[in-house]
Design an enzyme around this catalytic site. Structure first.
Site, short mmCIF file in Angstrom:
data_model
loop_
_atom_site.label_atom_id
_atom_site.label_comp_id
_atom_site.label_asym_id
_atom_site.label_seq_id
_atom_site.Cartn_x
_atom_site.Cartn_y
_atom_site.Cartn_z
N ASN A 155 0.84 -1.20 0.00
CA ASN A 155 0.00 0.00 0.00
C ASN A 155 0.88 1.25 0.00
O ASN A 155 2.04 1.18 0.40
CB ASN A 155 -0.91 0.01 1.25
CG ASN A 155 -2.12 -0.87 1.07
OD1 ASN A 155 -2.69 -0.96 -0.01
ND2 ASN A 155 -2.54 -1.53 2.14
N CYS A 177 -5.72 -6.94 -2.95
CA CYS A 177 -6.13 -6.52 -1.60
C CYS A 177 -7.27 -7.43 -1.18
O CYS A 177 -8.11 -7.80 -2.00
CB CYS A 177 -6.57 -5.06 -1.63
SG CYS A 177 -7.16 -4.43 -0.05
N HIS A 178 -7.33 -7.78 0.09
CA HIS A 178 -8.36 -8.74 0.53
C HIS A 178 -9.57 -8.07 1.18
O HIS A 178 -10.42 -8.76 1.77
CB HIS A 178 -7.76 -9.75 1.51
CG HIS A 178 -7.00 -9.13 2.64
ND1 HIS A 178 -5.71 -9.49 2.94
CD2 HIS A 178 -7.34 -8.16 3.52
CE1 HIS A 178 -5.29 -8.78 3.98
NE2 HIS A 178 -6.26 -7.97 4.35
N HIS A 207 -9.75 0.36 -1.48
CA HIS A 207 -10.21 0.89 -0.20
C HIS A 207 -11.27 1.97 -0.37
O HIS A 207 -11.61 2.68 0.57
CB HIS A 207 -9.04 1.47 0.63
CG HIS A 207 -8.10 0.44 1.14
ND1 HIS A 207 -6.92 0.76 1.79
CD2 HIS A 207 -8.13 -0.92 1.11
CE1 HIS A 207 -6.28 -0.35 2.13
NE2 HIS A 207 -7.01 -1.38 1.72
#
Length: 438
Positions: A155, A177-178, A207
């Site tokens: 990130n 990304c999880h 995000h």
């Protein structure tokens, strides 16, 4: 009969000294039938952690006699020689000390960012620190193994991937990304329907995305009316660690779409999130995550030193290895959430952008599934962030302090230009050994 590789793969883990990442990634590789016969190369600039992870992985391979060759080196160029897949998860350390500085320093100047990892002033300086070393890795890939496929976990995801796209346009990569996978359980609970009975399509920016459509698979009926009706009450009832969802609820009520990240992440990109987010929950999440990560790391070190490291090398739930398997087998399977260039994926966002979206895995890599037009109100929020990312990446590539400050002024959390100048200079001073701006 199982799948047999036609050529020997070499999978390089950069940042392997991050124990949880290294142990889980190697665990997934060595337990893959498809990847038997491969070479796994562990690379990190921290020789102590690298030795620990190597010890554990070697013990696991020998214990079950996996057909995997293990290499370990602090020399990145050596690690990348003949690489076919590279998994990157580096961070400029010490990780949490920098995160704390990124959060606390701007707030001393009156800034109301709620997290500071991926957005806000903290996200800007995180980007300025970590993007250049990742671009150095990409430069080595271009020179040493240009046909290799890069998977990035570091990130700030969107900004890193945009920088890679711009500086190395021929490099094949995906960002993972999880967050979406971790948040899916809530949709199942709200709708009182098993997850495998729901067809969910989601996307946006990393995000900063929402569920765009959700349907009951047995009837084909749109489940969003039920989600909108039942969601607020469910979200209001969530308590404790990781359940900072007041902003999530507000977005659902006012924009009609459910985010797939909690307040701590989604709120980083919105100037008024400090008013609507569960700020106590955001700090509870961060402090809990920090404590858990540090304690888990200490426990892993102790167990490896005691000689039980082999038992720690187990498959994780991340999607890097299934994607590698899918490329090698031309699987055509769908990955529900990846980060790829916006080549017509979301039509009302800038095309020079990296978006989070579903994709099909095939022998060529990843093919993004087109999502069309994004909900207009939310697209407005995302376009602001796209403009910030544009300038952040521009500042890194041009090493420009002037452009970096423009990116800060464009950030929605900035409401006082004079304080922003003071804060910017202080952050430059704190980061002087880790950033390169002129």
């Amino acid at each position: 009969m199982g799948f047999i590789l036609t050529k020997k793969e070499k999978i390089v883990l950069i940042g392997a000294g991050s124990l949880q990442f290294g142990l889980g990634s190697v665990g997934s590789i060595i337990n893959s039938e498809i990847l038997q016969g491969s070479t796994v190369t562990l690379h990190d600039i921290n020789p102590t952690n690298l030795d620990l992870i190597t010890q554990a992985c070697r013990a696991a391979i020998e214990k079950k006699k996996f057909d995997i060759e293990l290499e370990s080196t602090t020399d990145r160029k050596k690690a990348l020689k003949n690489a076919t897949f590279i998994i990157n998860s580096i961070e400029v350390g010490p990780r949490f000390e920098w995160f704390d500085l990124d959060y606390e320093t701007p707030r001393k100047y009156g800034n109301k960012q709620i997290m500071g990892e991926n957005g806000g002033p903290g996200g800007l300086f995180h980007s300025l620190r970590v993007i250049p070393p990742i671009l150095e890795i990409c430069d080595d890939i271009q020179k040493i193994c240009p046909d290799a496929f890069l998977i990035n976990f570091s990130n700030p995801m969107s900004r890193i991937c945009l920088a890679i796209k711009r500086k190395y346009p021929t490099l094949r990569f995906v960002g993972l990304c999880h967050e979406f996978l971790g948040f899916q359980m809530h949709y199942s609970r709200i709708l009182e329907t098993p997850l495998n009975k729901l067809k969910i399509t989601a996307g946006g920016l990393n995000h900063f995305g929402v569920v765009l459509s959700i349907k009951y698979t047995d009837t084909g009926k749109d489940a969003y009316p039920d989600l909108r009706k039942k969601g607020p009450a469910y979200l209001s009832g969530l308590k404790g660690f990781g359940n900072d969802v007041d902003l999530v609820k507000y977005i659902l009520e006012k924009f009609g779409y459910l985010t797939y990240t909690p307040d701590s992440h989604y709120g980083e990109y919105i100037g008024w999130s400090w008013e609507k987010a569960n700020l106590e929950g955001v700090r509870l999440f961060y402090n809990g995550y920090k404590l858990y990560t540090n304690k888990a790391g200490d426990r892993l070190v102790k167990r490896i030193k005691r000689g039980s490291g082999a038992n720690l090398v187990k498959p994780d739930s991340e999607r890097a290895i299934p994607i590698i398997e899918g490329i090698l087998t031309d699987s055509g399977h769908e990955e529900v959430s990846v980060n790829l260039p916006n080549d017509g994926v979301i039509t009302n966002l800038p095309q020079d952008l990296v978006v989070e979206c579903p994709a099909i895995v095939n022998k060529y890599g990843m093919e993004a599934i087109k999502l069309g037009e994004y909900p207009k109100g939310l697209a407005g929020l995302l376009r602001n962030q796209a403009s910030v990312q544009d300038l952040v990446v521009d500042a890194v590539l041009k090493k420009s302090k002037e452009i970096a400050f423009q990116a800060l002024l464009l950030d929605p959390t900035i409401d006082n230009a004079s304080k922003a100048e003071e804060m910017f200079e202080k952050m430059i001073e704190i980061n002087q050994d880790h950033i390169d701006l002129e």
